[in-house]
Motif scaffolding. Structure first.
Motif, PDB file in Angstrom:
ATOM      1  N   PHE A  50       0.793  -1.201   0.039  1.00 31.01           N
ATOM      2  CA  PHE A  50       0.125   0.076  -0.088  1.00 31.01           C
ATOM      3  C   PHE A  50       0.938   1.211  -0.023  1.00 31.01           C
ATOM      4  O   PHE A  50       1.558   1.382   0.767  1.00 31.01           O
ATOM      5  N   ILE A  97     -12.571  -1.748  -3.450  1.00 31.21           N
ATOM      6  CA  ILE A  97     -11.787  -2.963  -3.511  1.00 31.21           C
ATOM      7  C   ILE A  97     -11.803  -3.483  -5.016  1.00 31.21           C
ATOM      8  O   ILE A  97     -11.122  -4.063  -5.426  1.00 31.21           O
ATOM      9  N   TYR A 100      -9.104  -2.803  -7.524  1.00 35.63           N
ATOM     10  CA  TYR A 100      -8.157  -3.641  -7.215  1.00 35.63           C
ATOM     11  C   TYR A 100      -8.214  -4.992  -7.829  1.00 35.63           C
ATOM     12  O   TYR A 100      -7.289  -5.870  -8.385  1.00 35.63           O
ATOM     13  N   SER A 124       1.934  -7.099   2.396  1.00 35.30           N
ATOM     14  CA  SER A 124       0.930  -6.359   2.937  1.00 35.30           C
ATOM     15  C   SER A 124      -0.527  -6.409   2.334  1.00 35.30           C
ATOM     16  O   SER A 124      -1.028  -7.546   2.219  1.00 35.30           O
ATOM     17  N   THR A 125      -0.959  -5.120   1.843  1.00 38.19           N
ATOM     18  CA  THR A 125      -2.128  -5.231   1.249  1.00 38.19           C
ATOM     19  C   THR A 125      -2.078  -6.033  -0.301  1.00 38.19           C
ATOM     20  O   THR A 125      -2.779  -6.659  -0.429  1.00 38.19           O
ATOM     21  N   THR A 128      -2.890  -9.385   0.621  1.00 39.06           N
ATOM     22  CA  THR A 128      -4.243  -9.414   0.792  1.00 39.06           C
ATOM     23  C   THR A 128      -4.768  -9.897  -0.652  1.00 39.06           C
ATOM     24  O   THR A 128      -5.671 -10.695  -0.516  1.00 39.06           O
ATOM     25  N   TYR A 150      -1.758  -8.438   4.984  1.00 39.87           N
ATOM     26  CA  TYR A 150      -2.585  -7.344   5.959  1.00 39.87           C
ATOM     27  C   TYR A 150      -4.046  -7.947   6.059  1.00 39.87           C
ATOM     28  O   TYR A 150      -4.969  -8.011   5.033  1.00 39.87           O
ATOM     29  N   LEU A 190      -7.496   2.660   2.756  1.00 36.04           N
ATOM     30  CA  LEU A 190      -6.948   1.429   3.464  1.00 36.04           C
ATOM     31  C   LEU A 190      -8.137   0.627   4.033  1.00 36.04           C
ATOM     32  O   LEU A 190      -7.896  -0.683   4.095  1.00 36.04           O
ATOM     33  N   PHE A 193      -9.399  -2.616   2.368  1.00 37.42           N
ATOM     34  CA  PHE A 193      -8.036  -3.901   2.546  1.00 37.42           C
ATOM     35  C   PHE A 193      -8.579  -4.572   3.994  1.00 37.42           C
ATOM     36  O   PHE A 193      -8.578  -5.750   4.032  1.00 37.42           O
TER      37      PHE A 193
END
Length: 337
Positions: A50, A97, A100, A124-125, A128, A150, A190, A193
């Protein structure tokens, strides 16, 4: 097959052209593509963290490219843009989301044109998103590498703040070496996520998954290690070929763990573990049994062959199972300990 690769290379060139037109923050944020002239046995799709960029996966990407794989490290939506970003003018990060998810689905399709099997990975993300792909498209993915995924914050109060407060947050380590991404972000960017991570934890018990490797660190005070462990425990019930490794606190490997440029002075350990997982077909129980054997001084050639590893990678993996790297009684591979 060669025609297919040429078409894909043309797509990748257009991606670079579009990034040039956007005016990126710096060259480190450009998408990284390491492509052999031929269709390879495996292709890697890596997803950065992220507010960061593809630079995070350069060391691992180069290692897999040298091992004979094609490698894709695309810049994610809204990331890496040049601009005077601040509290009044936050960076243009998506707050849906699905933006993404559609992005990673499209890149999964591109990856399939470059290799027989697709290996996905994320930090991290990015981890995820890789976990979501592993649960959503397990038949299309050979393995998933989740680095400090994450699934929730290290402190419960942080999750509460992310869910409730419409604030702008500035990274405490914004001036740290290797930080080529944004210095801050709107929390709602954020939050999506965090919500995805909670959804994955609910889905994992009933979903078949691609084999997953979770890599975490005791020194990571950003994400929840207990939720990572819970996720692995649930995934193992459906997918026994999943592994876990936790770096000891003494190594001081923090959340940004992908390279020496950021917070990991032992990046070669992370690379060796990733290569071992991708090269092997062992279940978690088999890996645990072999870990006990390679932790012994008399570790032999037969074990190296069972893991399907070259000598340098095997030697580093063997070292990681010893007290030299804080792995007392193999606690590094025991998420219940």
């Amino acid at each position: 097959m060669e025609v297919c690769i040429r078409k894909t290379v043309e797509i990748l060139e257009k991606v670079h052209q579009s990034e040039s037109a956007l005016t990126l923050k710096n060259a480190a944020c450009r998408s990284k593509f390491l492509i052999h002239p031929n269709f390879t046995a495996k292709v890697c799709l890596f997803l950065h963290g992220f507010t960061a960029g593809p630079y995070q996966f350069e060391p691992l990407g180069k290692a897999f490219f040298q091992a004979g794989y094609n490698v894709l490290i695309p810049l994610q939506p809204g990331h890496g843009r040049s601009g005077d970003w601040n509290r009044q003018n936050p960076p243009p990060l998506p707050t849906d989301i699905q933006t993404y998810q559609q992005f990673v689905i499209e890149w999964l399709e591109i990856a399939k044109t470059l290799g027989q099997q697709v290996v996905i990975g994320g930090l991290s993300t990015g981890g995820t998103l890789a976990a979501w792909l592993a649960l959503e498209y397990p038949q299309q993915i050979e393995s998933a590498l989740l680095f400090a995924p994450y699934l929730g914050s290290h402190y419960f109060i942080t999750d509460w703040l992310i869910k409730t407060l419409p604030i702008y947050f500035e990274w405490f380590n914004k001036n740290a070496p290797g930080n080529f991404g944004y210095n801050g972000f709107c929390v709602k960017a954020l939050r999506i996520f965090l919500e995805l991570g909670e959804k994955l934890l609910k889905q994992a018990p009933s979903r078949y998954s691609a084999p997953i490797l979770i890599v975490c660190s005791e020194a990571d005070k950003t994400v929840s290690r207990s939720k990572q462990q819970d996720f692995l425990t649930m995934v193992l019930k459906q997918q026994p070929k999943s592994w876990y490794y936790c770096f000891d606190h003494s190594l001081k490997i923090k959340h940004r763990m992908m390279s020496k440029l950021e917070d990991n002075n032992y990046e070669e350990l992370l690379i060796s573990l990733a290569k071992a997982f991708v090269a092997s077909d062992l279940t978690w129980l088999q890996f645990q049994q072999i870990a006990k054997r390679i932790a012994q001084p008399e570790a032999d050639e037969q074990i190296k062959q069972e893991l399907n590893l070259d000598t340098p990678t095997f030697q580093l993996l063997a070292a990681m199972m010893t007290q030299d790297f804080g792995c007392h009684h193999l606690k590094c591979i025991n998420p219940c300990q």
